[in-house]
Design a protein around this motif. Structure first.
Motif, PDB file in Angstrom:
ATOM      1  N   UNK A   9      62.793  12.592  71.234  1.00  0.00           N
ATOM      2  CA  UNK A   9      63.913  13.315  71.813  1.00  0.00           C
ATOM      3  C   UNK A   9      64.991  12.321  72.208  1.00  0.00           C
ATOM      4  N   UNK A  10      66.191  12.834  72.227  1.00  0.00           N
ATOM      5  CA  UNK A  10      67.322  12.002  72.599  1.00  0.00           C
ATOM      6  C   UNK A  10      68.609  12.758  72.378  1.00  0.00           C
ATOM      7  N   UNK A  11      69.727  12.102  72.615  1.00  0.00           N
ATOM      8  CA  UNK A  11      70.998  12.772  72.392  1.00  0.00           C
ATOM      9  C   UNK A  11      71.446  12.577  70.946  1.00  0.00           C
ATOM     10  N   UNK A  12      72.530  13.217  70.610  1.00  0.00           N
ATOM     11  CA  UNK A  12      72.984  13.211  69.220  1.00  0.00           C
ATOM     12  C   UNK A  12      73.322  11.799  68.732  1.00  0.00           C
ATOM     13  N   UNK A  13      73.886  10.975  69.602  1.00  0.00           N
ATOM     14  CA  UNK A  13      74.234   9.597  69.206  1.00  0.00           C
ATOM     15  C   UNK A  13      72.979   8.801  68.844  1.00  0.00           C
ATOM     16  N   UNK A  14      71.895   9.012  69.570  1.00  0.00           N
ATOM     17  CA  UNK A  14      70.640   8.312  69.271  1.00  0.00           C
ATOM     18  C   UNK A  14      69.973   8.885  68.024  1.00  0.00           C
ATOM     19  N   UNK A  17      71.053   7.644  63.676  1.00  0.00           N
ATOM     20  CA  UNK A  17      70.432   6.575  62.870  1.00  0.00           C
ATOM     21  C   UNK A  17      68.907   6.697  62.773  1.00  0.00           C
ATOM     22  N   UNK A  18      68.310   7.645  63.479  1.00  0.00           N
ATOM     23  CA  UNK A  18      66.854   7.766  63.556  1.00  0.00           C
ATOM     24  C   UNK A  18      66.253   8.192  62.221  1.00  0.00           C
ATOM     25  N   UNK A  19      65.189   7.537  61.814  1.00  0.00           N
ATOM     26  CA  UNK A  19      64.443   7.933  60.622  1.00  0.00           C
ATOM     27  C   UNK A  19      63.155   8.597  61.105  1.00  0.00           C
ATOM     28  N   UNK A  41      64.930  12.072  55.089  1.00  0.00           N
ATOM     29  CA  UNK A  41      66.001  12.861  55.707  1.00  0.00           C
ATOM     30  C   UNK A  41      65.417  13.743  56.811  1.00  0.00           C
ATOM     31  N   UNK A  42      66.304  14.444  57.476  1.00  0.00           N
ATOM     32  CA  UNK A  42      65.901  15.337  58.570  1.00  0.00           C
ATOM     33  C   UNK A  42      66.326  16.757  58.206  1.00  0.00           C
ATOM     34  N   UNK A  43      65.460  17.723  58.508  1.00  0.00           N
ATOM     35  CA  UNK A  43      65.765  19.125  58.238  1.00  0.00           C
ATOM     36  C   UNK A  43      65.802  19.888  59.555  1.00  0.00           C
ATOM     37  N   UNK A  44      66.885  20.642  59.747  1.00  0.00           N
ATOM     38  CA  UNK A  44      67.007  21.493  60.928  1.00  0.00           C
ATOM     39  C   UNK A  44      65.980  22.607  60.810  1.00  0.00           C
ATOM     40  N   UNK A  45      65.112  22.774  61.825  1.00  0.00           N
ATOM     41  CA  UNK A  45      64.043  23.776  61.702  1.00  0.00           C
ATOM     42  C   UNK A  45      64.348  25.065  62.468  1.00  0.00           C
ATOM     43  N   UNK A  46      65.484  25.119  63.155  1.00  0.00           N
ATOM     44  CA  UNK A  46      65.876  26.366  63.807  1.00  0.00           C
ATOM     45  C   UNK A  46      67.342  26.668  63.500  1.00  0.00           C
ATOM     46  N   UNK A  47      67.682  26.840  62.226  1.00  0.00           N
ATOM     47  CA  UNK A  47      69.097  27.012  61.870  1.00  0.00           C
ATOM     48  C   UNK A  47      69.696  28.332  62.343  1.00  0.00           C
ATOM     49  N   UNK A  48      68.883  29.327  62.664  1.00  0.00           N
ATOM     50  CA  UNK A  48      69.410  30.628  63.069  1.00  0.00           C
ATOM     51  C   UNK A  48      69.678  30.733  64.564  1.00  0.00           C
TER      52      UNK A  48
END
Length: 143
Positions: A9-14, A17-19, A41-48
């Motif tokens: 967990x963290x804020x958007x700035x952190x 660059x996170x893998x 890559x990262x996938x958004x798991x709650x897009x709705x």
């Protein structure tokens, strides 16, 4: 095997660059979004998930004006105004107390021998054996 799931967990700035490893979850605190990684890559798991409503973001509390209901109030039915056409139509109705009827009003003919407060129609009077002669006196029957 562990019963715990570790979530980064963290804020958007952190987060940028996170893998994330394959299947690794991450929660971005300042956007409230969950992602899952696949190693590349990262996938958004709650897009709705709703992120804004009526132009507001974050914890949203809507007012009636926000959804176009600014003129709505909790007026009781007894104090709600009616339109001029509705009032004009009501004005044409006979009052319940001492109504004055026009035309040829009708009502159901009671059964022979009926002795309640039903309306006595001309047909009911005739069925009782009363008939009108040429005068205003009623012939036959007893009152």
């Amino acid at each position: 095997m562990s019963d715990n799931i570790r979530i980064k967990r963290g804020n958007n700035a952190q987060f940028a660059p996170l893998v994330l490893l394959d299947g690794e979850p991450c929660f971005v605190k300042d956007t409230g979004k969950f992602y899952i990684g696949n190693g590349a890559s990262k996938t958004l798991i709650n897009p709705d998930v709703v992120t804004s409503v009526a132009g507001k973001t974050g914890v949203v509390i809507l007012t009636k004006a926000d959804v176009g209901l600014g003129n709505v109030d909790n007026t009781t039915d007894a104090t709600k105004p009616i339109s001029t056409p509705q009032q004009n139509a009501l004005n044409l109705k006979a009052p319940l107390a001492n109504p004055v009827f026009t035309g040829t009003p009708t009502c159901p003919t009671p059964a022979i021998g009926d002795n309640d407060t039903s309306m006595a129609t001309t047909a009911w009077v005739k069925l009782q054996g009363y008939s009108l002669s040429g005068s205003s006196d009623i012939d036959g029957g007893t009152f």
